[in-house]
Design an enzyme around this catalytic site. Structure first.
Site, short mmCIF file in Angstrom:
data_model
loop_
_atom_site.label_atom_id
_atom_site.label_comp_id
_atom_site.label_asym_id
_atom_site.label_seq_id
_atom_site.Cartn_x
_atom_site.Cartn_y
_atom_site.Cartn_z
N ASP A 44 11.12 -16.40 68.05
CA ASP A 44 10.58 -15.27 68.80
C ASP A 44 9.06 -15.28 68.74
O ASP A 44 8.47 -15.30 67.66
CB ASP A 44 11.10 -13.95 68.22
CG ASP A 44 10.40 -12.75 68.84
OD1 ASP A 44 10.79 -12.36 69.96
OD2 ASP A 44 9.47 -12.21 68.22
N TYR A 49 0.67 -12.63 71.03
CA TYR A 49 0.47 -13.18 69.68
C TYR A 49 -0.53 -14.35 69.72
O TYR A 49 -0.98 -14.79 68.67
CB TYR A 49 1.79 -13.69 69.09
CG TYR A 49 2.86 -12.66 68.88
CD1 TYR A 49 2.61 -11.29 69.01
CD2 TYR A 49 4.16 -13.07 68.57
CE1 TYR A 49 3.62 -10.36 68.82
CE2 TYR A 49 5.18 -12.13 68.37
CZ TYR A 49 4.91 -10.79 68.51
OH TYR A 49 5.93 -9.87 68.33
N LYS A 74 7.51 -12.69 75.17
CA LYS A 74 7.33 -11.36 75.76
C LYS A 74 6.09 -11.32 76.65
O LYS A 74 5.08 -11.95 76.35
CB LYS A 74 7.17 -10.30 74.66
CG LYS A 74 8.22 -10.37 73.57
CD LYS A 74 7.94 -9.39 72.45
CE LYS A 74 8.70 -9.73 71.20
NZ LYS A 74 8.18 -10.93 70.49
N HIS A 107 7.04 -6.44 76.64
CA HIS A 107 6.66 -6.20 75.24
C HIS A 107 6.57 -4.71 74.89
O HIS A 107 6.83 -4.32 73.76
CB HIS A 107 5.33 -6.87 74.96
CG HIS A 107 5.10 -7.18 73.52
ND1 HIS A 107 4.37 -8.25 73.10
CD2 HIS A 107 5.51 -6.56 72.39
CE1 HIS A 107 4.33 -8.28 71.77
NE2 HIS A 107 5.01 -7.26 71.32
#
Length: 293
Positions: A44, A49, A74, A107
């Site tokens: 994931d 990120y 996401k 997200h």
């Protein structure tokens, strides 16, 4: 050994995955490769990120067939809107180095721009129909916004990834998800957020109830918390950059918690959220530029 769950569109997904939130790009590839070596098959990540490229590198290092790795990422709110989200898929797939994404989520909800949220989800529906993603879902959606989304879209999200750990169980969210056939996936599943946003005395890892259950099974508190998620039907995505912990977090398939032990962990809920309240997410306060490459 692993455990799979079947999503509402028939796709099988590993129940236990490996997360890379706040994992520095320079250590992400090695951590992902190690997780896959240990036995994880769900990875994931997220555009926000800023480590999707390194996740892809870690997957390639593991030298597994693409079909063996379930890749989840996401779309960030800055890329919401129908056309913008289609382009965001291209950005993520390119960084990951994959032709398709197994599970693609929104997200966060964007309550102040919900029409863009709806447009983004409709883009996910298009990607699903085109076979570029195998399943679509959401993250951090509370029941009211899930209902609003369902009223304006066609597909029911397969997954809702939300903060769930022994100190914050969100029973109303879990019930709403279950009522609609949406799988609840836990981020911060062991309550790590209680460690770095509080003091060690208030951490789930030092909780006496969890500690006693762990002692009874010859397991760690972290393993007990992950087993709690799996037995209650959730997916969980623990994260670590420590090889020993990566392996330990996957070693949760050889014991079972009793009904009383599950209830004792459920009873630890404080109702206190550790992450941001989804209701206050705005583009202005949470904008992040997601690079092209």
């Amino acid at each position: 050994m692993t455990m799979n769950v079947t999503l509402n569109n028939g796709v099988e997904m590993p129940a236990l995955g490996f997360g890379v939130f706040q994992t520095p790009p320079e250590t992400t590839a090695a951590s992902v490769a190690e997780a896959l070596r240990v036995g994880y098959r769900l990875i994931d990540t997220a555009a926000s990120y800023f480590n999707e490229r390194e996740v892809g590198e870690g997957i390639r290092r593991a030298d597994l067939d693409r079909s063996e790795v379930f890749v989840e990422t996401k779309i960030w709110i800055s890329d919401y809107g129908y056309d913008e989200t289609l382009h965001s898929f291209d950005k993520s797939a390119g960084k990951l180095g994959v032709d398709y994404i197994d599970l693609l989520l929104l997200h966060q909800p964007l309550p102040t721009g919900f029409e863009r949220t709806v447009g983004a989800f409709k883009a996910l529906e298009t990607l699903l129909g085109d076979g570029r993603v195998r399943a679509i879902g959401i993250s951090n959606f509370m029941p009211d916004l899930l209902d609003r989304l369902l009223q304006q879209t066609t597909e029911v999200p397969a997954v809702n990834q939300v903060e769930v750990h022994p100190f914050f169980t969100q029973p109303e969210v879990q019930k709403a998800d279950a009522d609609h056939g949406v799988l609840t996936q836990a981020w911060s599943p062991m309550g790590g957020i209680t460690s770095y946003r509080g003091d060690s005395a208030t951490s789930t890892f030092n909780n006496a109830v969890i500690g006693e259950i762990a002692k009874a099974h010859g397991k760690t508190p972290a393993q007990v918390m992950l087993r709690w998620h799996l037995q209650e039907g959730r997916s969980a995505i623990p994260k670590s950059v420590n090889p020993d912990r990566i392996a330990a977090n996957f070693d949760v398939f050889d014991f079972e918690l009793s009904t009383d032990q599950l209830a004792a962990i459920d009873a630890l809920d404080t109702g206190v959220r550790g992450g941001p309240d989804p209701a206050v997410i705005t583009e202005e306060s949470f904008h992040r530029d997601i690079p092209e490459a």
